[in-house]
Motif scaffolding. Sequence first.
Motif, mmCIF file in Angstrom:
data_model
loop_
_atom_site.group_PDB
_atom_site.id
_atom_site.type_symbol
_atom_site.label_atom_id
_atom_site.label_comp_id
_atom_site.label_asym_id
_atom_site.label_seq_id
_atom_site.Cartn_x
_atom_site.Cartn_y
_atom_site.Cartn_z
ATOM 1 N N GLN A 20 -9.219 1.950 14.368
ATOM 2 C CA GLN A 20 -9.515 2.506 15.697
ATOM 3 C C GLN A 20 -11.031 2.575 15.983
ATOM 4 O OE1 GLN A 20 -7.459 3.885 13.452
ATOM 5 N NE2 GLN A 20 -5.429 4.006 14.419
ATOM 6 N N ASN A 21 -11.881 2.270 14.999
ATOM 7 C CA ASN A 21 -13.322 2.391 15.197
ATOM 8 C C ASN A 21 -13.955 1.031 15.543
ATOM 9 O OD1 ASN A 21 -16.004 3.049 15.241
ATOM 10 N ND2 ASN A 21 -15.994 4.227 13.351
ATOM 11 N N LEU A 22 -14.027 0.137 14.558
ATOM 12 C CA LEU A 22 -14.546 -1.221 14.758
ATOM 13 C C LEU A 22 -16.001 -1.254 15.250
ATOM 14 C CD1 LEU A 22 -11.330 -2.814 16.375
ATOM 15 C CD2 LEU A 22 -12.015 -2.827 13.957
ATOM 16 N N PRO A 23 -16.917 -0.615 14.518
ATOM 17 C CA PRO A 23 -18.318 -0.627 14.924
ATOM 18 C C PRO A 23 -18.988 -1.962 14.610
ATOM 19 C CG PRO A 23 -18.117 0.466 12.814
ATOM 20 C CD PRO A 23 -16.700 0.144 13.260
ATOM 21 N N LEU A 24 -20.045 -2.250 15.363
ATOM 22 C CA LEU A 24 -20.774 -3.516 15.268
ATOM 23 C C LEU A 24 -22.029 -3.348 14.424
ATOM 24 C CD1 LEU A 24 -20.572 -4.143 19.106
ATOM 25 C CD2 LEU A 24 -19.176 -5.289 17.353
ATOM 26 N N GLY A 25 -22.362 -4.369 13.645
ATOM 27 C CA GLY A 25 -23.577 -4.285 12.845
ATOM 28 C C GLY A 25 -24.101 -5.647 12.459
ATOM 29 N N LEU A 26 -25.187 -5.625 11.698
ATOM 30 C CA LEU A 26 -25.861 -6.841 11.256
ATOM 31 C C LEU A 26 -25.984 -6.737 9.737
ATOM 32 C CD1 LEU A 26 -27.126 -9.168 12.952
ATOM 33 C CD2 LEU A 26 -29.336 -8.031 12.609
ATOM 34 N N PHE A 27 -25.477 -7.734 9.027
ATOM 35 C CA PHE A 27 -25.460 -7.623 7.565
ATOM 36 C C PHE A 27 -25.762 -8.961 6.913
ATOM 37 C CE2 PHE A 27 -21.505 -9.714 6.021
ATOM 38 C CZ PHE A 27 -20.952 -10.075 7.238
ATOM 39 N N GLY A 48 -21.400 -8.433 12.145
ATOM 40 C CA GLY A 48 -20.156 -8.053 11.510
ATOM 41 C C GLY A 48 -19.552 -6.802 12.115
ATOM 42 N N VAL A 49 -18.331 -6.528 11.688
ATOM 43 C CA VAL A 49 -17.621 -5.321 12.124
ATOM 44 C C VAL A 49 -17.097 -4.617 10.879
ATOM 45 C CG1 VAL A 49 -15.509 -4.522 13.253
ATOM 46 C CG2 VAL A 49 -17.029 -6.107 14.433
ATOM 47 N N ALA A 76 -46.867 13.129 13.381
ATOM 48 C CA ALA A 76 -45.878 14.018 12.773
ATOM 49 C C ALA A 76 -44.496 13.372 12.733
ATOM 50 C CB ALA A 76 -45.803 15.328 13.546
ATOM 51 N N LYS A 77 -44.305 12.305 13.498
ATOM 52 C CA LYS A 77 -43.002 11.660 13.617
ATOM 53 C C LYS A 77 -43.043 10.169 13.299
ATOM 54 C CE LYS A 77 -41.031 15.190 16.103
ATOM 55 N NZ LYS A 77 -39.687 15.768 15.894
ATOM 56 N N SER A 78 -44.201 9.529 13.467
ATOM 57 C CA SER A 78 -44.223 8.068 13.486
ATOM 58 C C SER A 78 -44.155 7.438 12.102
ATOM 59 C CB SER A 78 -45.475 7.569 14.209
ATOM 60 O OG SER A 78 -46.641 7.968 13.520
ATOM 61 N N PHE A 79 -44.179 8.229 11.036
ATOM 62 C CA PHE A 79 -44.160 7.647 9.690
ATOM 63 C C PHE A 79 -42.776 7.116 9.307
ATOM 64 C CE2 PHE A 79 -42.051 11.208 7.627
ATOM 65 C CZ PHE A 79 -42.305 12.234 8.518
ATOM 66 N N ALA A 80 -41.723 7.602 9.926
ATOM 67 C CA ALA A 80 -40.377 7.118 9.591
ATOM 68 C C ALA A 80 -39.324 7.701 10.521
ATOM 69 C CB ALA A 80 -40.008 7.489 8.153
ATOM 70 N N THR A 81 -38.353 6.884 10.860
ATOM 71 C CA THR A 81 -37.122 7.326 11.519
ATOM 72 C C THR A 81 -35.995 6.557 10.856
ATOM 73 O OG1 THR A 81 -38.292 7.653 13.619
ATOM 74 C CG2 THR A 81 -35.897 7.480 13.729
ATOM 75 N N THR A 82 -34.960 7.253 10.425
ATOM 76 C CA THR A 82 -33.831 6.596 9.745
ATOM 77 C C THR A 82 -32.608 6.619 10.654
ATOM 78 O OG1 THR A 82 -34.663 7.371 7.600
ATOM 79 C CG2 THR A 82 -32.379 6.614 7.670
ATOM 80 N N ILE A 83 -31.933 5.473 10.771
ATOM 81 C CA ILE A 83 -30.694 5.444 11.567
ATOM 82 C C ILE A 83 -29.548 4.875 10.736
ATOM 83 C CG2 ILE A 83 -31.890 5.215 13.785
ATOM 84 C CD1 ILE A 83 -31.118 2.275 13.805
ATOM 85 N N SER A 84 -28.337 5.277 11.112
ATOM 86 C CA SER A 84 -27.157 4.660 10.512
ATOM 87 C C SER A 84 -27.005 3.277 11.143
ATOM 88 C CB SER A 84 -25.922 5.520 10.746
ATOM 89 O OG SER A 84 -25.694 5.728 12.125
ATOM 90 N N PRO A 85 -26.668 2.275 10.340
ATOM 91 C CA PRO A 85 -26.778 0.896 10.827
ATOM 92 C C PRO A 85 -25.629 0.411 11.699
ATOM 93 C CG PRO A 85 -26.147 0.903 8.518
ATOM 94 C CD PRO A 85 -26.372 2.337 8.901
ATOM 95 N N TRP A 86 -24.533 1.142 11.761
ATOM 96 C CA TRP A 86 -23.394 0.682 12.567
ATOM 97 C C TRP A 86 -23.476 1.203 13.991
ATOM 98 C CZ3 TRP A 86 -20.882 -3.274 10.889
ATOM 99 C CH2 TRP A 86 -20.778 -3.508 9.519
#
Lengths: 450, 450
Positions: A33-40, A50-51, A265-275
């Motif tokens: 029911q999810n089927l998220p899109l990503g790059l791998f 990919g999904v 204070a913020k620009s050194f890193a931001t992490t995201i989930s890849p999907w």
Amino acid sequence: MRTSGSTELDHTHDPSARSCVPGADGHPDFPIQNLPLGLFSPEGGTTRAGVAIGDQILDLAAAQAAGLVTGDAARAVTAAESGDLNGMLALGTGPRRALREQLFALLRADGPDRDRVPPLLHAAASCTLHLPARIGDYTDFFVGIDHATNTGRQFRPEQPLLPNYRHVPVGYHGRASSIRPSGVPVRRPHGQAKPPHLDAPVFGPSRRLDYELELGVWIGPGNALGTPVPIAEAAGQVAGFCLLNDWSARDIQGWEYQPLGPFLAKSFATTISPWIVTPEALAPFRIPQTARPSGDPDPLPYLLDEADQAGGALDLELDILLSTRAAREAGLPPHRVARSNARHMYWTVAQMIAHHTSGGCNLRPGDLLGTGTLSGPDPESCGSLLETTHGGKAPIRLASGEERRFLEDGDEVILTARGLREGFAPIGFGACRATVCPAPVYPAPAYPAP
Amino acid sequence: MRTSGSTELDHTHDPSARSCVPGADGHPDFPIQNLPLGLFSPEGGTTRAGVAIGDQILDLAAAQAAGLVTGDAARAVTAAESGDLNGMLALGTGPRRALREQLFALLRADGPDRDRVPPLLHAAASCTLHLPARIGDYTDFFVGIDHATNTGRQFRPEQPLLPNYRHVPVGYHGRASSIRPSGVPVRRPHGQAKPPHLDAPVFGPSRRLDYELELGVWIGPGNALGTPVPIAEAAGQVAGFCLLNDWSARDIQGWEYQPLGPFLAKSFATTISPWIVTPEALAPFRIPQTARPSGDPDPLPYLLDEADQAGGALDLELDILLSTRAAREAGLPPHRVARSNARHMYWTVAQMIAHHTSGGCNLRPGDLLGTGTLSGPDPESCGSLLETTHGGKAPIRLASGEERRFLEDGDEVILTARGLREGFAPIGFGACRATVCPAPVYPAPAYPAP
């Protein structure tokens, strides 16, 4: 043209649907029911679209080459051949929805082509996940009103919530170059800070390193410069969602942020989930916008849309987990330090987009918006340590017996999101995780200190 | 590795050098001593890299194809074949300097290949100039201390210059997507503002539209995430300079900017001059850093470098010209509303770069930095109307007999920069110009106002 069709439910949300991919049914993040899109990239292979399905990744180009994806859905796959998903996101709702429908049919346990699926799959554990798109611009909002109040109290005790907050979806431009996918370690930054007991600032590794729990929003088609997106069309600009950790150095922030806002204070890193979790996948978790208390001023007309008010908010359970080095060595699981919910957004995503473009600013496919920290009203639902520990004054105690005021080297921060609704299959986002590593040895100043 | 060699003078700065290109000698912007880099399309032709010489543009790929550019210089030209200059900028100082030397030899009046130059030229007037690079991130600083003081007075009369100003090269992330080259009209933005006499904000076209006179800085090689650029190496990161108009809607800015800084007040448009004026071309106009009054605190060691203090500032005359519709119809020339100088920068470009990367933030080739508004100490040297007219209270009178408090539709703003030094050929940047056009008809709100 009203484009906010993302609340529609259809057969792809059927909780009884089963998948032909072993382990997908009941998977905490990626059931059919999810089927998220990503790059791998598979081990030794090229980068491709990919999904996620269970613990596997379906290779979209391979599915298309096998004739299993056609029409509008094939257009979406072809648009991703350039090595990122920007072109796919640019196509908007129609092709994305077509792709979802065809993949749902393909991956069903009783699908006619189920025997042709296994060769298209790669074990996720053996793949590398990349940022799904080239991020042209990244904008971070501030729509968590409890976070705005809690942190405003730290920086401005006399006036935590500023007068514009209930009228303006406040946001600022963030740094795109330092956004990284889940798993990439985060180096503690150096910076200037001025502790209260000193007369002059000092320079060194941040001592008040923090996380911020946010949702990220991927932009789809975008708009031309000078052409605002009306609120009623704003949902059509959303290509999907991710988790976002807006790492923050509070000591640097407190000293630098006036008058132009947070910067280093913020620009050194931001992490995201890849999907990229699509609006279609999240349709079951749409709820009315309720974070604006009655009695608050009505939004100005350019921010007000009936359908958006009725279904523009999201009910997603958001957790923050902390895993210290000592806890890992002791074999302890990550410790949950907070549980919040996306329903605490004072402004909807459509309001963020309508506001962002209201002066004519153009969004481009693959741009990323952050919601700002999504704290809830309770102490246990704070989205940052700044709030949880009252600016470091009240440390939290972890299951390992350790205390934390701010993050220490070796700490891993893990964000998760889950859609839970009676009568629907739960879905998740996959993890957004990264470990803090020590500050680099700072390059020796070429000039002796005075 | 010290890389700040950009103050070195050599034969390419010889003021007696003459060019084989008619009209180049004594050209106000582009004599043979300048040779700025850009991206252009001749009429009906593809986009390509070029160099301005007088009123002509030399096609770099054509020069290379003719065997007139070789070695390191040819590497630079080849790196620009992808349709933007990012790859060329990434190569850094060596190839850029080699290209300058070979072009100088090619374009001399007495050069051995002077007869082979004419087929490589296009009349600039018949060409379209583009943004020279894909701008990954755009950062705007605030290094004009007079501007910081003057505008601070408008927004915070009680404390115009904040305590961090003399310690921190204050900056913020800007919007990359809405940067346009000179000549593209600027649409007046809609936005929220709260005039002092009203209790609640209103939404409509900005009534306090302003320009800001800035220099832009193009980034060359860039740095890896987590790896700060030491101050002594920072000049080697500079690929060149341009003029930058940071259009600003003061009414929107005043209401939105707390606590996270300017957002929609700036993101609707930024105009830059399209030629990249190289550090080599500007070497004659390097001066010691003098904008920091004695008695001010010393910069922290990570911002202090002897060579940078000795030659890191720039002596460039900066003009702001205003051409109203009525003045154009009356045949009047543009009216000079201010003359300032780049020497008023409180922080050098190297300090901006060392600070920007000090926490580990990565710069990428083709990133753009703005200096912030470069006002001088005199009323005639203000870089914005906000300053010149004291927030609209003291209108300026133009030669046409008109008054201006802020910009009106049809106004064209023209920024120019000129290096002038006894014993050297004057050079310029070319114009940074754009005309204000009316706000769009705002899309009808889908929801009736309450």
